[in-house]
Design a protein around this motif. Structure first.
Motif, PDB file in Angstrom:
ATOM      1  N   UNK A  52     -47.766 -54.554 -17.921  1.00 26.07           N
ATOM      2  CA  UNK A  52     -48.952 -53.426 -17.878  1.00 26.07           C
ATOM      3  C   UNK A  52     -48.570 -52.404 -18.785  1.00 26.07           C
ATOM      4  N   UNK A  53     -49.511 -51.623 -19.230  1.00 30.15           N
ATOM      5  CA  UNK A  53     -49.605 -50.476 -20.075  1.00 30.15           C
ATOM      6  C   UNK A  53     -48.913 -50.679 -21.709  1.00 30.15           C
ATOM      7  N   UNK A  54     -48.307 -51.876 -21.626  1.00 27.28           N
ATOM      8  CA  UNK A  54     -47.803 -52.037 -22.959  1.00 27.28           C
ATOM      9  C   UNK A  54     -48.490 -53.355 -23.727  1.00 27.28           C
ATOM     10  N   UNK A  55     -49.351 -54.422 -22.977  1.00 29.51           N
ATOM     11  CA  UNK A  55     -49.889 -55.489 -23.422  1.00 29.51           C
ATOM     12  C   UNK A  55     -49.012 -56.689 -23.680  1.00 29.51           C
ATOM     13  N   UNK A  56     -49.263 -57.543 -24.718  1.00 31.80           N
ATOM     14  CA  UNK A  56     -48.244 -58.435 -24.930  1.00 31.80           C
ATOM     15  C   UNK A  56     -46.677 -57.908 -25.622  1.00 31.80           C
ATOM     16  N   UNK A  57     -45.887 -58.430 -25.160  1.00 28.79           N
ATOM     17  CA  UNK A  57     -44.555 -57.972 -25.527  1.00 28.79           C
ATOM     18  C   UNK A  57     -43.790 -58.859 -26.308  1.00 28.79           C
ATOM     19  N   UNK A  58     -44.105 -60.289 -26.290  1.00 28.94           N
ATOM     20  CA  UNK A  58     -43.152 -61.291 -27.160  1.00 28.94           C
ATOM     21  C   UNK A  58     -43.347 -61.085 -28.568  1.00 28.94           C
ATOM     22  N   UNK A  59     -44.502 -60.448 -29.246  1.00 26.87           N
ATOM     23  CA  UNK A  59     -44.572 -60.231 -30.820  1.00 26.87           C
ATOM     24  C   UNK A  59     -44.231 -58.895 -31.056  1.00 26.87           C
TER      25      UNK A  59
END
Length: 702
Positions: A154-161
């Motif tokens: 939440x607040x950051x969006x996708x984080x794996x990329x």
């Protein structure tokens, strides 16, 4: 307070205290309707209370830190693309310049003990993502291949990329001559020189640039210092901390086997002496960090800080054998010895007495140990922790947000019932306010003082809370406002919600039922596997006894509302109790089955709170109980809420409408789970206006 007054709510950062102990620099931020964002600058504050002055003119300056000798003031400032970067200025004041080029901005930084180097945390986007390739928009990017449960936040969006790594850079001199872009004849000369060198040189430079991007090098051109990635490029790392001798860089990360299915974080270190000495090579990817917390068992450490006593202190908590047993678990402060790998991990605080969960970061003490924050029964106090013991400073009915020790006392950022955010000095039992950023708010609005109240549940359990009674003759309609979490709490801090509602003529009730934080471990874990049981009976007991004790509260005109867990419990109550004239269910977890597959925390959160048996979860589901909901319900949600995704609200709304229950859905575009606290100013104002309109329709006031 009225909805249009939210631009008077100034919040302060942790203070950066100058080494001479006479002054501090703090970032002051407030909502700004003019640009529909938040405006923040740095202020220089005399610790003797003689005054404060604005020292920067940025639009979003924050997170100030002095270098150890006080010669440099570093802080976060947005660059031309709106990305937060590190800026430096002379410690005595002067013009600042940005010194980092993180493509998505930086999130935290730390000086080495000698002040020569800075380590900073920054997310690094994969190639061709997030604007790294001109002409490729977000909708045109390659598909994401997801292999882990932790892929969105939440607040950051996708984080794996966009893995977050730690970079180390030498701090440039603050009086360096600024970079000047070559133009005219100088630009032509440079171009001719490149042409003379031939295309091979250009190709080699391009290849080197791509290699550096892959290996993790930022800056190094156009007058910007070079920063080298010292953590793995394929994994997240955070909370940088230099060893006292500057040879090692400590950080926290999830590098253990099975990390995709638990919440454990360990402490690692890498030897950065080569980088600091300027001898980094093209293969300096630091892929083999040393595990410091070897043998720590079930304890997860989220951040570390060296004390001047040479002890490495950690902030974290016990997650049990599965690594996800977080329910009702307070955070503690631990000793990691001298930081040598395999050192004994020792809990220094009493988890039954002190909960350090709300500590933003450990602050180094003057002579020994570190400072944390302890929340207890609606207050939050500074906590001095050393290897020999723990001392809590009593600050009364206040909530301390940060605490920094100086020879003259402890400087705190705090809030109380009349103060959204200010600085104070705590010394010898005295609490002295040294700023007054809340003055304008008090001048332009009436602050309704909370009345402390304790109810007794049917089983004899105490339910602690507050009553906000509006001005004028009653009886006033009553709003039961339930907090989020569940392991959170209402407290003594100034809170815009009850102030806006009380100003409009509503009495507001805040209480901390079982499941809340600040009342001990047993209290926090009481609803594990039993949500909607004692927590529901606690808030109803508080409502009934508060109304019975105060003739100015109208027990016939009742409303219930809440966000997140408060949205869950509000929806649960109106599915089982029909005393409320109307309800507001905001950003709630409402349907467990879908929540587990769509929420960023869904893969573990409800399994720990509700249990993993499908029938047991159904018994605790507001969606399943909605068949009996006859209460007019306003559902408020945000489009980009990844904590409690929008489909939670959509399913609940559709069910109520189809069965004939009066229901309305208000959806805010571009906002996430933090709308009410950190949404854009106009959206926050519109949210308040919609809430007041709903209540005035169902609980009319003069």
């Amino acid at each position: 307070m009225k909805p249009e007054n939210i631009d008077l709510l100034t919040s302060l950062s942790a203070p950066a205290v100058h080494p001479d102990g006479t002054r501090a620099v703090v970032a002051a931020k407030r909502p700004n309707f003019d640009n529909d964002s938040y405006t923040g600058q740095l202020w220089d504050v005399a610790l003797d209370g003689s005054g404060a002055r604005r020292i920067t003119q940025g639009t979003a300056d924050g997170a100030p830190q002095f270098s150890p000798d006080g010669s440099i003031l570093a802080f976060v400032r947005r660059d031309a693309d709106g990305k937060p970067q590190i800026a430096i200025a002379p410690g005595t004041g002067g013009e600042a310049r940005i010194i980092t080029t993180a493509p998505l901005g930086i999130s935290s930084f730390a000086f080495s003990r000698d002040g020569r180097f800075i380590a900073f945390e920054a997310a690094r986007p994969e190639e061709d993502r997030y604007g790294t390739t001109e002409g490729v928009s977000g909708a045109q990017e390659n598909p994401r291949h997801i292999t882990t449960l932790k892929y969105r936040m939440n607040g950051a969006g996708f984080i794996v990329d966009k893995r977050s790594g730690i970079y180390v850079m030498e701090v440039p001199a603050v009086d360096d001559e600024p970079y000047v872009k070559p133009t005219g004849r100088a630009a032509k000369l440079a171009k001719d020189q490149r042409k003379d060198q031939g295309n091979a040189a250009d190709e080699a430079a391009d290849a080197a640039s791509k290699d550096e991007y892959h290996l993790g090098v930022l800056g190094g051109e156009k007058g910007m210092p070079k920063a080298t990635l010292v953590t793995r490029i394929d994994a997240d790392a955070s909370a940088p901390e230099f060893s006292p001798d500057g040879q090692w860089l400590y950080f926290t990360a999830e590098l253990h086997e099975g990390s995709e299915a638990d919440l454990r974080t360990d402490v690692y270190r890498v030897n950065v002496s080569g980088v600091l000495g300027g001898s980094e090579t093209a293969d300096a990817t630091f892929t083999h960090p040393e595990l410091v917390t070897a043998g720590s068992g079930d304890v997860a450490i989220d951040a570390v800080r060296f004390g001047v006593d040479g002890v490495l202190y950690g902030l974290g908590g016990d997650l049990g054998a599965t690594g996800v047993e977080f329910v009702g678990k307070p955070a503690g402060v631990y000793s990691l010895g001298d930081g040598t790998p395999g050192a004994e991990l020792k809990l220094l605080t009493d988890l039954g007495e002190d909960d350090a969960t709300e500590t933003p970061k450990l602050e180094r003490g003057v002579t020994a140990g570190v400072w944390a924050l302890s929340r207890h029964r609606g207050s939050s106090s500074p906590l001095h922790v050393t290897a020999e013991g723990v001392q809590r400073l009593d600050v009364g009915q206040r909530v301390v947000k940060a605490a920094v020790e100086t020879p003259a006392g402890v400087v705190v950022t705090y809030s109380d019932p009349e103060t959204p955010s200010d600085l104070a000095l705590v010394k010898d039992g005295a609490f002295t306010r040294i700023t007054d950023f809340g003055a304008k708010l008090r001048q332009q609005s009436t602050v309704i003082a909370p009345q402390e109240f304790t109810a007794i549940a049917a089983d004899g359990h105490e339910v602690h809370g507050w009553i906000f009674v509006p001005e004028g003759e009653g009886p006033h309609p009553v709003l039961l406002n339930i907090h989020g979490g569940p392991f959170s709490a209402h407290d003594w801090a100034y809170f815009d919600e009850p102030q806006v509602y009380a100003n409009a003529g509503y009495a507001v009730l805040h209480c901390n039922p079982r499941g809340s934080a600040g009342y001990g471990i047993e209290h926090g874990q009481a609803i594990k596997g039993a949500m909607g049981t004692v927590d529901a009976s606690d808030v109803l007991a508080f409502l009934e006894q508060a109304v019975a004790s105060n003739a100015s509260l109208d027990g016939e005109r009742l409303g219930v509302m809440g966000g997140s867990y408060g949205g869950y419990l509000s929806a649960w109550l109106i599915g089982h109790d029909h005393r409320f004239k109307a309800a507001i269910v905001e950003r709630g977890c409402l349907e467990p089955y879908a929540f587990q597959g769509s929420s960023d925390i869904g893969w573990f959160f409800l399994g720990e709170y509700m249990g993993r048996d499908a029938e047991l979860q159904r018994q605790q589901s507001p969606f399943a109980a909605a068949d009996e909901n006859q209460t007019p319900t306003l559902i408020i949600h945000s489009e980009e809420d990844y904590r409690c995704p929008l489909e939670q609200a959509q399913q609940y709304f559709a069910k109520l409408k189809l069965q004939g229950t009066e229901a309305e859905l208000l959806v805010f575009p571009g906002e996430n789970h933090e709308l009410s606290r950190a949404g854009t100013p106009w959206h926050r104002k519109q949210r308040f206006e919609a809430i007041l309109e709903w209540w005035n329709r169902h609980l009319p006031v003069a």
